[in-house]
Design an enzyme around this catalytic site. Structure first.
Site, PDB file in Angstrom:
ATOM      1  CE  LYS A  87      -4.276  -1.836   1.903  1.00 35.84           C
ATOM      2  NZ  LYS A  87      -5.263  -1.368   3.070  1.00 35.84           N
ATOM      3  CE  LYS A 137      -7.118 -10.393  -2.521  1.00 31.41           C
ATOM      4  NZ  LYS A 137      -7.185 -10.457  -0.963  1.00 31.41           N
ATOM      5  CE  LYS A 152     -13.019  -2.591  -3.315  1.00 32.34           C
ATOM      6  NZ  LYS A 152     -13.882  -3.049  -2.128  1.00 32.34           N
TER       7      LYS A 152
END
Ligand code: TRP
Length: 330
Positions: free
Chosen positions: A116, A197, A200
């Site tokens: 992230k 994966k 969104k």
């Protein structure tokens, strides 16, 4: 219905909007099955999601949408507790206490944090770093022993167990060890980048949202990548593998076997596989979408469910927090 085990189960989902079939297969579908077996506590973790920028004007709507989707999928407020994390203040209170038990070096190892911070270089905040500690607090606050999650969350749960052990060693035995539950479908890959994966953040085309129209689903599946990844002789490419995985989760054995045979005989037409897959996904999502429409007509009822859930969670949280403070000499 068989008697529920007395064990508590906790799980959380971030209200980032647009729940997709990866979330559905990896977590939410299991939430429904597991509510028959355990005392289930499900949380919409709004405090976790703000570690990535959220639009405050849209956030309430997103939280409501997430609640509606969860209910439409089949979580039953008569069987399970459903609440919004920020309504139970003990989560953040316990996270602070756990901060004092958590080595920086452990958090620096977390792969989700590393990923992230790569994806959001402009906003690498302390909350993002501390995210797993809040997650540990979520689970341990309720003495939950069972936690259904996707594979990518295992590292966070190991850390939760480490924090629990540290607390027990320092302040006296209190927390139980958590057992993660990983299920089939926990790792649905992106339609456009099948080495990653489904998520969104990778754009509209890489995922199928549970609210997507039939037309949109057909289009997205038709565009799914089939030719990337290591096409080792006799081995499916990553994209094809993902389509087969999805087919086995949404369709029946006979259909899967038919395409497997065609694959092995090298007569397979991917356009046909994709058609079958799209229709199978639509078949599964249609009744869910119908329930979403019904539930959406009564937002007051959804709010009442969440309020009641928060009250139920608060009762447990207050009691356990009192014990924790006592143990810590606070
Ligand atoms: N980190 C989880 C995810 O992104 C969400 C989550 C927050 C969670 N708190 C939790 C999952 C507690 C299980 C238990 O998927």
């Amino acid at each position: 219905m068989a008697d529920k085990e007395q064990k508590t189960l906790f799980s959380g989902i971030q209200p980032t909007g647009n729940i997709h079939i990866g979330n559905y297969l990896g977590a939410l579908k299991n939430w429904v099955d597991l509510q028959e077996q355990y005392r289930c506590i499900y949380s919409i973790v709004d405090l976790h999601a703000i570690t990535i920028d959220q639009d405050p004007k849209k956030y309430q709507e997103q939280i409501m949408e997430t609640a509606i989707d969860i209910l439409a999928i089949g979580v039953d407020p008569k069987k399970a507790t459903l609440f919004v994390q920020s309504k139970v203040t003990q989560h953040t209170e316990l996270a602070w206490m756990f901060n004092t038990l958590t080595p920086m070096s452990e958090l620096e190892r977390m792969t989700q944090y590393k990923d992230k911070s790569q994806d959001h270089k402009e906003n690498i905040n302390v909350g993002l770093f501390d995210y797993p500690v809040l997650q540990a607090a979520d689970v341990l606050l309720y003495h939950a022993e069972v936690v259904p999650v996707g594979e990518d969350q295992l590292q966070h749960l190991e850390l939760s167990n480490m924090i629990g052990r540290k607390f027990n060693n320092k302040y006296g035995n209190f927390f139980k060890q958590i057992k993660p539950v990983i299920t089939a479908g926990a790792r649905i890959m992106s339609l456009t980048e099948p080495d990653k994966k489904m998520s969104k953040s990778k754009g509209e085309k890489n995922y199928i949202a549970i609210r997507d129209s039939a037309e949109n689903i057909r289009k997205k599946v038709a565009h799914a990548v089939t030719d990337t990844g290591p096409a080792v002789e006799g081995k499916k490419s990553l994209g094809v593998n993902n389509l087969f995985e999805l087919l086995s989760l949404f369709s029946d054995e006979k259909t899967v076997a038919k395409f497997e045979t065609q694959y092995n005989q090298k007569t397979i037409k991917y356009s046909e596989l994709k058609k079958a897959l799209a229709e199978a996904i639509i078949m599964t999502l249609t009744p869910i979408q119908k329930r979403i429409k019904e539930i959406e007509t009564n937002p007051k009822k959804v709010k009442a469910i969440l309020d009641k859930g928060a009250k139920q969670a608060q009762v447990i949280a207050e009691k356990n927090m009192a014990d924790i403070k006592k143990k810590m000499g606070l």
